[in-house]
Design an enzyme around this catalytic site. Structure first.
Site, PDB file in Angstrom:
ATOM      1  N   SER A   1       0.823  -1.208   0.000  1.00 38.47           N
ATOM      2  CA  SER A   1       0.000   0.000   0.000  1.00 38.47           C
ATOM      3  C   SER A   1       0.859   1.262   0.000  1.00 38.47           C
ATOM      4  O   SER A   1       0.331   2.372   0.001  1.00 38.47           O
ATOM      5  CB  SER A   1      -0.931   0.008   1.223  1.00 38.47           C
ATOM      6  OG  SER A   1      -0.180  -0.170   2.415  1.00 38.47           O
TER       7      SER A   1
ATOM      8  N   LYS B   1     -16.343  31.256 -28.043  1.00 41.99           N
ATOM      9  CA  LYS B   1     -16.787  30.495 -26.881  1.00 41.99           C
ATOM     10  C   LYS B   1     -16.066  30.881 -25.589  1.00 41.99           C
ATOM     11  O   LYS B   1     -14.867  31.144 -25.574  1.00 41.99           O
ATOM     12  CB  LYS B   1     -16.561  28.994 -27.119  1.00 41.99           C
ATOM     13  CG  LYS B   1     -17.466  28.385 -28.145  1.00 41.99           C
ATOM     14  CD  LYS B   1     -18.901  28.192 -27.659  1.00 41.99           C
ATOM     15  CE  LYS B   1     -19.021  27.146 -26.598  1.00 41.99           C
ATOM     16  NZ  LYS B   1     -19.288  25.818 -27.086  1.00 41.99           N
TER      17      LYS B   1
ATOM     18  N   GLU C   1     -18.572  22.668 -14.832  1.00 43.86           N
ATOM     19  CA  GLU C   1     -18.817  21.336 -15.404  1.00 43.86           C
ATOM     20  C   GLU C   1     -17.968  20.282 -14.704  1.00 43.86           C
ATOM     21  O   GLU C   1     -18.429  19.165 -14.431  1.00 43.86           O
ATOM     22  CB  GLU C   1     -18.484  21.342 -16.897  1.00 43.86           C
ATOM     23  CG  GLU C   1     -19.384  22.245 -17.719  1.00 43.86           C
ATOM     24  CD  GLU C   1     -18.827  22.433 -19.122  1.00 43.86           C
ATOM     25  OE1 GLU C   1     -19.129  21.610 -19.984  1.00 43.86           O
ATOM     26  OE2 GLU C   1     -18.059  23.396 -19.349  1.00 43.86           O
TER      27      GLU C   1
ATOM     28  N   LYS D   1      -8.162   3.612   1.955  1.00 38.89           N
ATOM     29  CA  LYS D   1      -7.435   4.879   1.835  1.00 38.89           C
ATOM     30  C   LYS D   1      -7.574   5.557   0.483  1.00 38.89           C
ATOM     31  O   LYS D   1      -7.851   6.762   0.416  1.00 38.89           O
ATOM     32  CB  LYS D   1      -5.960   4.657   2.159  1.00 38.89           C
ATOM     33  CG  LYS D   1      -5.743   4.457   3.633  1.00 38.89           C
ATOM     34  CD  LYS D   1      -4.373   3.918   3.944  1.00 38.89           C
ATOM     35  CE  LYS D   1      -4.440   2.981   5.130  1.00 38.89           C
ATOM     36  NZ  LYS D   1      -5.186   1.727   4.850  1.00 38.89           N
TER      37      LYS D   1
ATOM     38  N   TYR E   1      -9.557  -6.737  12.532  1.00 38.00           N
ATOM     39  CA  TYR E   1      -8.948  -6.238  11.305  1.00 38.00           C
ATOM     40  C   TYR E   1      -8.951  -7.290  10.204  1.00 38.00           C
ATOM     41  O   TYR E   1      -8.704  -8.464  10.452  1.00 38.00           O
ATOM     42  CB  TYR E   1      -7.496  -5.809  11.579  1.00 38.00           C
ATOM     43  CG  TYR E   1      -6.774  -5.303  10.339  1.00 38.00           C
ATOM     44  CD1 TYR E   1      -6.901  -3.979   9.936  1.00 38.00           C
ATOM     45  CD2 TYR E   1      -5.993  -6.156   9.554  1.00 38.00           C
ATOM     46  CE1 TYR E   1      -6.260  -3.518   8.791  1.00 38.00           C
ATOM     47  CE2 TYR E   1      -5.354  -5.701   8.404  1.00 38.00           C
ATOM     48  CZ  TYR E   1      -5.491  -4.384   8.033  1.00 38.00           C
ATOM     49  OH  TYR E   1      -4.861  -3.929   6.905  1.00 38.00           O
TER      50      TYR E   1
ATOM     51  N   SER F   1     -12.578  27.824 -26.516  1.00 36.10           N
ATOM     52  CA  SER F   1     -12.631  26.669 -27.413  1.00 36.10           C
ATOM     53  C   SER F   1     -11.495  26.780 -28.409  1.00 36.10           C
ATOM     54  O   SER F   1     -11.147  27.877 -28.847  1.00 36.10           O
ATOM     55  CB  SER F   1     -13.967  26.644 -28.150  1.00 36.10           C
ATOM     56  OG  SER F   1     -13.847  25.887 -29.332  1.00 36.10           O
TER      57      SER F   1
ATOM     58  N   THR G   1     -39.710  26.474 -10.727  1.00 37.10           N
ATOM     59  CA  THR G   1     -40.012  25.098 -10.329  1.00 37.10           C
ATOM     60  C   THR G   1     -40.100  24.339 -11.645  1.00 37.10           C
ATOM     61  O   THR G   1     -40.541  24.908 -12.658  1.00 37.10           O
ATOM     62  CB  THR G   1     -41.351  24.982  -9.563  1.00 37.10           C
ATOM     63  OG1 THR G   1     -42.388  25.457 -10.412  1.00 37.10           O
ATOM     64  CG2 THR G   1     -41.333  25.806  -8.275  1.00 37.10           C
ATOM     65  N   HIS G   2     -39.646  23.106 -11.650  1.00 32.35           N
ATOM     66  CA  HIS G   2     -39.576  22.310 -12.900  1.00 32.35           C
ATOM     67  C   HIS G   2     -38.731  23.018 -13.961  1.00 32.35           C
ATOM     68  O   HIS G   2     -38.922  22.789 -15.155  1.00 32.35           O
ATOM     69  CB  HIS G   2     -40.969  22.024 -13.477  1.00 32.35           C
ATOM     70  CG  HIS G   2     -41.982  21.585 -12.458  1.00 32.35           C
ATOM     71  ND1 HIS G   2     -42.269  20.271 -12.198  1.00 32.35           N
ATOM     72  CD2 HIS G   2     -42.767  22.311 -11.603  1.00 32.35           C
ATOM     73  CE1 HIS G   2     -43.187  20.190 -11.242  1.00 32.35           C
ATOM     74  NE2 HIS G   2     -43.499  21.419 -10.862  1.00 32.35           N
TER      75      HIS G   2
HETATM   76  N1  ARG Z   1      -1.174  -1.347   5.327  1.00 34.37           N
HETATM   77  C1  ARG Z   1      -2.143  -1.851   6.256  1.00 34.37           C
HETATM   78  C2  ARG Z   1      -3.468  -1.104   6.068  1.00 34.37           C
HETATM   79  O1  ARG Z   1      -3.492  -0.135   5.414  1.00 34.37           O
HETATM   80  C3  ARG Z   1      -1.677  -1.651   7.656  1.00 34.37           C
HETATM   81  C4  ARG Z   1      -2.194  -2.637   8.637  1.00 34.37           C
HETATM   82  C5  ARG Z   1      -1.697  -3.975   8.345  1.00 34.37           C
HETATM   83  N2  ARG Z   1      -1.983  -4.885   9.388  1.00 34.37           N
HETATM   84  C6  ARG Z   1      -1.822  -6.194   9.232  1.00 34.37           C
HETATM   85  N3  ARG Z   1      -2.110  -6.933  10.220  1.00 34.37           N
HETATM   86  N4  ARG Z   1      -1.438  -6.690   8.097  1.00 34.37           N
HETATM   87  O2  ARG Z   1      -4.490  -1.519   6.552  1.00 34.37           O
END
Ligand code: ARG
Length: 463
Positions: free
Chosen positions: A28, A288, A295, A330, A322, A282, A160-161
């Site tokens: 990651s 333009k 947009e 993320k 977890y 444009s 409206t509309h």
């Molecule tokens: N890179 C992992 C995440 O974003 C960190 C946590 C990893 N934990 C584990 N037990 N592998 O979630």
């Protein structure tokens, strides 16, 4: 250590390193490097606490805390080499810390896990974004208040509309968005208050046998308190989902306004002129001037909704605590946050710079029989007709004007009296758009006086 051997952080039971594909799906670091500052802040707080509790020595804590600052400055200056083999920001930082300070680095991870570490880092990051959103929303609201103040009296068609309905004031229309973005602001503040608890010290999932002080780390990181359940602390992502939900609602408001600006800036409407700073030309049509920022706001908003749905999908099937699925939180949040902040800033700039074409607004407000309701109300007030009957009489007058190709005030008194004998010349007073808006004095109504009261109330609220 080469990338081919087992991982230096958790490789004790592994004889071989991961397959290249495994590394690619697992790592990651490509995106979570954005958590570097939060990761280092969390680790510094943790190290100080470990020393305060006598779990590590003061000199080790000092070395760790100073070494982490060195690592941070390397990352900030771009001198840091991120390693995919080290998976994520947490292990990249710790491995570099080991190179910088040696043996004490190995004591940092006492009494914690990457699970509470990442939950802490990500909360800190999202908290910063909520603060940035607050700033962005406040700036946008100020820009809208400026427009509202300037044009509290300017008359424009209310729709409206998307059909002309009744005249309203420019200030009233701007203040409608102040209300919306004001609610977004309060949602941002609510979300921040709810999410501001520390997961740090939950360790892998069950807490730790070391005598840690979670209140101390919570306080050091600006959290209100430690989270009360370690299983929840490492597996909760509702703070991120709440961020995305708040962002989605705010983005929806931004998109509606963007859509109006696209319509209003067209040659057919000519309600507003967007500044050159927030328009483009444009490459083929020299005449333009395109409302690209509006947009793009309208379009980018879809990514924010998408992120919200995507993270819901990631989370909905996960047993406690977890699971690696959660690493997929993320990118969604990063992308949504970037685009929300950009959209807020672009909208603020457009609103600040745009100028209303007051004559086009007023001409449009007078067209389309926009004061027909005023006429019906006049019939109720002045002739005692029930509103339903007044509605019918007004409908006949509108039909008459339409067949003549004129607006209501262009009908002669005789023509009006043909439809209803009790109409007199004072009716013309209510057929003008200025009198129409001035008459709408009910609380929250479009009358300039009411709009000014709302502007003043908002200014006081924001002061
Ligand atoms: N890179 C992992 C995440 O974003 C960190 C946590 C990893 N934990 C584990 N037990 N592998 O979630």
């Amino acid at each position: 250590m080469s990338d081919k051997t087992s991982n230096q952080m958790w490789g004790g039971r592994f004889a071989a390193g991961p397959d290249a594909i495994m590394e690619a799906i697992n790592a990651s670091i490509g995106f979570d490097k954005r958590l570097a500052a939060q990761d280092i802040a969390g680790s510094r707080a943790h190290a100080a606490m470990l020393a305060a509790q006598g779990i590590i020595t003061d000199s080790d804590a000092k070395a760790i805390r100073e070494g982490l600052l060195t690592v941070l400055s390397e990352i900030e200056s771009g001198d840091f080499t991120f390693s995919t083999a080290l998976e994520d920001i947490h292990m990249n930082v710790e491995a570099r810390l080991k190179e910088v300070i040696g043996e004490p680095a190995g004591r940092l991870h006492t009494g914690r896990s990457r699970n509470d570490q990442v939950a802490t880092d990500f909360r800190l990051w999202v908290r910063d974004q909520l603060d940035a959103a607050e700033t962005g929303l406040l700036a946008l609201i100020q820009a809208l208040l400026g427009q509202a103040e300037q044009g509290a009296e300017w008359v424009m068609p209310g729709f409206t509309h998307l059909q002309t309905a009744q005249p309203v004031t420019w200030g009233h229309h701007m203040m409608a968005y102040v209300e919306m973005f004001g609610r977004d602001l309060s949602r941002v503040r609510d979300a921040r208050a709810r999410m501001n608890e520390s997961p740090l010290g939950a360790a892998a999932l069950a807490g730790t046998g070391f005598p840690i002080d979670r209140h101390m780390t919570a306080e050091a990181l600006g959290f209100d308190r430690p989270m009360g359940n370690s299983l929840d602390a490492v597996s909760a992502r509702d703070f991120a989902l709440e961020f995305l939900s708040v962002a989605s609602i705010s983005a929806m408001h931004l998109s509606r306004f963007a859509e109006e600006l696209v319509i209003w800036s067209s040659a057919q409407f000519r309600f507003v002129t967007l500044s050159d700073r927030f328009s483009t030309g444009s490459s083929i049509m020299p005449q333009k001037k395109n409302p690209d920022a509006a947009e793009l706001i309208r379009a980018k908003i879809g990514r924010i909704f998408g992120a919200n749905v995507a993270l819901m999908m990631v989370m909905k099937g996960l047993p406690l605590a977890y699971s690696k699925d959660m690493q997929e939180d993320k990118e969604q949040v990063f992308d949504a946050a970037d685009n929300w902040m950009l959209a807020l800033a672009a909208m603020e700039g457009m609103v600040r710079d745009m100028s209303a074409n007051t004559s086009a607004l007023e001409a449009a407000a007078a067209h389309g029989f926009s004061t027909a309701t005023d006429l019906a109300d006049w019939l109720v007030r002045e002739t005692g007709l029930p509103f339903r009957d007044a509605h019918h009489v007004t409908g006949s007058l509108v039909a008459k004007a339409e067949s003549k190709g004129c607006d209501l005030p262009d009908l002669s008194l005789e023509e009006m009296q043909d439809v209803h004998g009790n109409i007199d010349a004072s009716v013309y007073d209510v057929l003008g758009v200025h009198n129409s808006v001035r008459s709408r004095m009910s609380y929250g109504g479009t009358a300039p006086q009411r709009v000014r009261e709302q502007i003043a109330a908002w200014k006081e609220r924001l002061a």
